[in-house]
Scaffold this active site. Sequence first.
Site, PDB file in Angstrom:
ATOM      1  N   ASP A 103     102.868 -28.350  10.753  1.00  0.00           N
ATOM      2  CA  ASP A 103     101.808 -27.515  11.294  1.00  0.00           C
ATOM      3  C   ASP A 103     102.404 -26.794  12.508  1.00  0.00           C
ATOM      4  OD1 ASP A 103      99.001 -26.660  11.742  1.00  0.00           O
ATOM      5  OD2 ASP A 103      99.276 -27.790  13.585  1.00  0.00           O
ATOM      6  N   ASP A 145      94.334 -31.453  10.822  1.00  0.00           N
ATOM      7  CA  ASP A 145      95.540 -31.809  10.067  1.00  0.00           C
ATOM      8  C   ASP A 145      95.385 -33.121   9.296  1.00  0.00           C
ATOM      9  OD1 ASP A 145      96.955 -29.592  11.038  1.00  0.00           O
ATOM     10  OD2 ASP A 145      97.501 -30.663  12.870  1.00  0.00           O
ATOM     11  N   ASP A 178      99.000 -32.439  14.533  1.00  0.00           N
ATOM     12  CA  ASP A 178      98.451 -33.105  15.714  1.00  0.00           C
ATOM     13  C   ASP A 178      96.938 -33.019  15.848  1.00  0.00           C
ATOM     14  OD1 ASP A 178      98.263 -30.407  16.307  1.00  0.00           O
ATOM     15  OD2 ASP A 178      98.686 -30.699  18.441  1.00  0.00           O
TER      16      ASP A 178
END
Length: 706
Positions: free
Chosen positions: A389, A595, A591
Site C-alpha cells: 500500500d 488495508d 497500515d
Amino acid sequence: MIGIPNTRKRFKIVHELPKRIRLKSLVLLAPDLDHNYLQASVESLNGVKSVRINGPAFSIAVEYDGTPEVRSAIIETLDDIPQEAFLKDNEREHNVDLIDVGARTAAAAATPFLPLPVQAATSWMLGIPGIVKGLETLFTRGVKIEVLDGTVKALSLLRGDYFTSNSVGALLCLGEYLEDQSEQKSTDLLKTLLKPQVEKIWIEKDGRELEIDFNDLQVGDIVVCGPGELIPIEGTIVEGDGSVNQSSITGESVPIHLQPGDATLSGAVVEEGTLKIRADKVGAETGMARINRYLESSLRSQSKNQIQSAELADKLVPLTFGAGLGIYALTGDLARAASVLTVDYSCAIKLSTPVATRTSMYTASKAGVLLKGGQALDNLAAVDTIVFDKTGTLTKGELKVTDIVPMPLYEEEELLSIAAGAEEHYAHPVARAVVNEAKEQGIQLPEVSGVDFIVAHGVSAYVDGKRVLVGSQHFVEEDEHVDCSYMEKKATQLRNQGKNLLFVAMDEELIGVIAMRDELRPEALEALEAFKDAGIKRIEILTGDHRSTALALAAQLPPVDAVHWELKPEDKANIVKELKEGGAKVAFAGDGVNDTPALVCADVGICMPSGADLARESAQVVMLNEDMLTLVEAHRIALTNRETLSNCLWSAVGINSATLLLAGMGKISTLAAAMTHNLSTVGILGYAAMKTSSANKPQEYAKEIQ
C-alpha cells in the site's frame, strides 16, 4: 476442555520480600496446565520483572517493582487463571535440573567401585522409573522415545551391565536438561516482547472527548472506541453498539455484536460502530486480558514445518525399535540390540524446529520486526511477490498540508478548522496531517459529535450541528452526491504536482479542498532493490490516490512491476487474490483499517508500526520501527531459518543413521552409541540456535541462547 480445576483463591503466599513473592498451589501440578502460558501471563503485567515456576515443587516466584498495586495484580492473576491456560493433551516438559544430572552422573561414575549387590540395587532403583515410563507410554501413546529409553535400560539391567545402564541414564538426563534449557531460553527471549505498550486513549468528560495517557485512566471513566481501535479496558458499554472481534482473547474468530449493558474484554478490537465504555478495571488489572494473539501463536501454535518434522520424527521411532528387535532376532546379542535402541532421531528433529523458529523470531524482533508465530516465519520465507500500500508504507506517512483552497464565502482558517475537527479522532496519515497543520497554525478546533469513519473513503461528523464530510473526491462526489465541479480544474493542477487531495463538504455543499504531499521513504528504493536481489519476483503498489499521483510515485521506483490507483479496500483484496490464484506467494504491506481485507487475504500480512489496531491484529508481521530495511532483514532471517531447519533435519538423519548402522554391526558399544546420539542432538540444537541468532550481533545472541 477437561480436567480444569477451580483455581479461585488456591494460591498461598509462602515467602515474601519487599520486591519478591513466592506462592504455592497444587494447581501447578495439573497435567493440562500450560506453564509457559501462565508464566507469560504474569510476566505481561506492568511492574513484573521476572517469573519462575517450579512445577515439581508446585511453586511460583515473582520479582516485581514492590508496589502494592502490582502485588495485588499478581495475586489476582494467579487466583483467576483462565480456561485458555489449560491445554488438552498437554505434554509436560522433562523437568530435569542440574541436581538430577549431577546425582545420576555421580551414581554412574561410582558404579564400578561398588559391591555387586549394591550395584544391582542402585541400578535397578535408578532404572525402574524410566522402564515404567516406557511401558506407560507404549500403552497410551505408542512407540515413542520413552519406549526406546526404557527398553535400553531394561536390556542393560537384565544383562547385568549396570555401568552401561547408569551411564546411559546419566547421558539421557544430561541430554534432556540441555534440550530443555535450549528450548526454554528461546521461549524466554520471546516472552520479553510481551510487555504491553503505553498508549493514548480517548475518554468522554463533561460532554467533550479528550485524549489522555492510558496510565491516567481511572475506574469509572468513559472510554470512547471507534472502528479499528483496540478496546484498552475491561468495562461495561454505556452507549453505542457495534461489532467486536475478540479472537485475540477468546480465540473465537467470528465477531460478536455488543450493545449497552454488555461487558468488554481488553484486547478486543472494534470492527464496526462506536462504543462508549465505562472502565471497570484499569492498569495492571487488565494485564491478563491483554495477552494477545501473539502469545498464543508464538508459544503454542506450530508451523507446518514443525508439524511435519514432528510427524517424521514419530515415524522414525518405530523404525529404530524395529531395527533393534531385528538385530536381536538375527544375532541374539542383547548388547548390540541395546546399542541400536539408543539411537533416536526424534530429539534433534523435533527440538531443532522450535529452537530455531523461536530464536529467529526473537532475532527478527531485535532487528525491528515482530513475527506472530512460526507459520508467519515459514510464510515469509516462501514469499515471491510483495504488494505495498502506498501511503504510510512506501511513503513516510507524514503528509504535510501544502494548499488550502476554500470555496467563495469561506476562509482558509475556517476550512482547516472544520476539516481538522472532523478528522481529529481518525488514526490515518491524512487525518494526522490536517490536525497537525491546524495545531501549528494555532487554530481552535470545534466541538464534534457523531463521528463515523467510512473505511477507505473518509469521515462523517457533526460540527456545530451541521453534517461535515471529509474524504476523497469519490466519497464526497459519487457516494454522497456533492457537486465538486467547481474545483475540477484546480484539483487537476494539484494532482499533476503529485499531491493528495482531501475534499470537504458541509450540509451537502462543497466548502473547499485541502492538498498535501507525502514524501517517499529515503530507504524505499534500496529496500525494493534488496528484495529483488533476495529473489522476490514481483513488486506492486496499490493506492486509493488519483492516477497521476500514483504514477508520479511509481516513476521514482524502477523495481516496481505494477501500480494500481483509485482502489477501495475490496479492490486491494481482489488484486491480492488474483495474484495468489496465479500461483504467487503474496505478502501485503499496509497500515490502515482500509488495508485489513488485503492483510487477511495475503499469505503474509505486514503492518507498519503506526498502523491501526485492526491492521496490527490482522497482520502476521508487525514492523516495530519505520525503516523498511528491517523488513528486508526479517525476510533474510526467514530464509536463514528455512535453510537451518533443512540442515538440522539432514544432519540428524545422517548422524543417527550412521550411528545406527555402526551399532547394528557391533562396531560401537551401547554407551558409545548413547553418547554419540546425545552429543549430536545437543550439537544440532546449538547449531540451530547459533545460526538463527546471528542476524545482527552473532556472538551476543549466540551466547544468550546457548
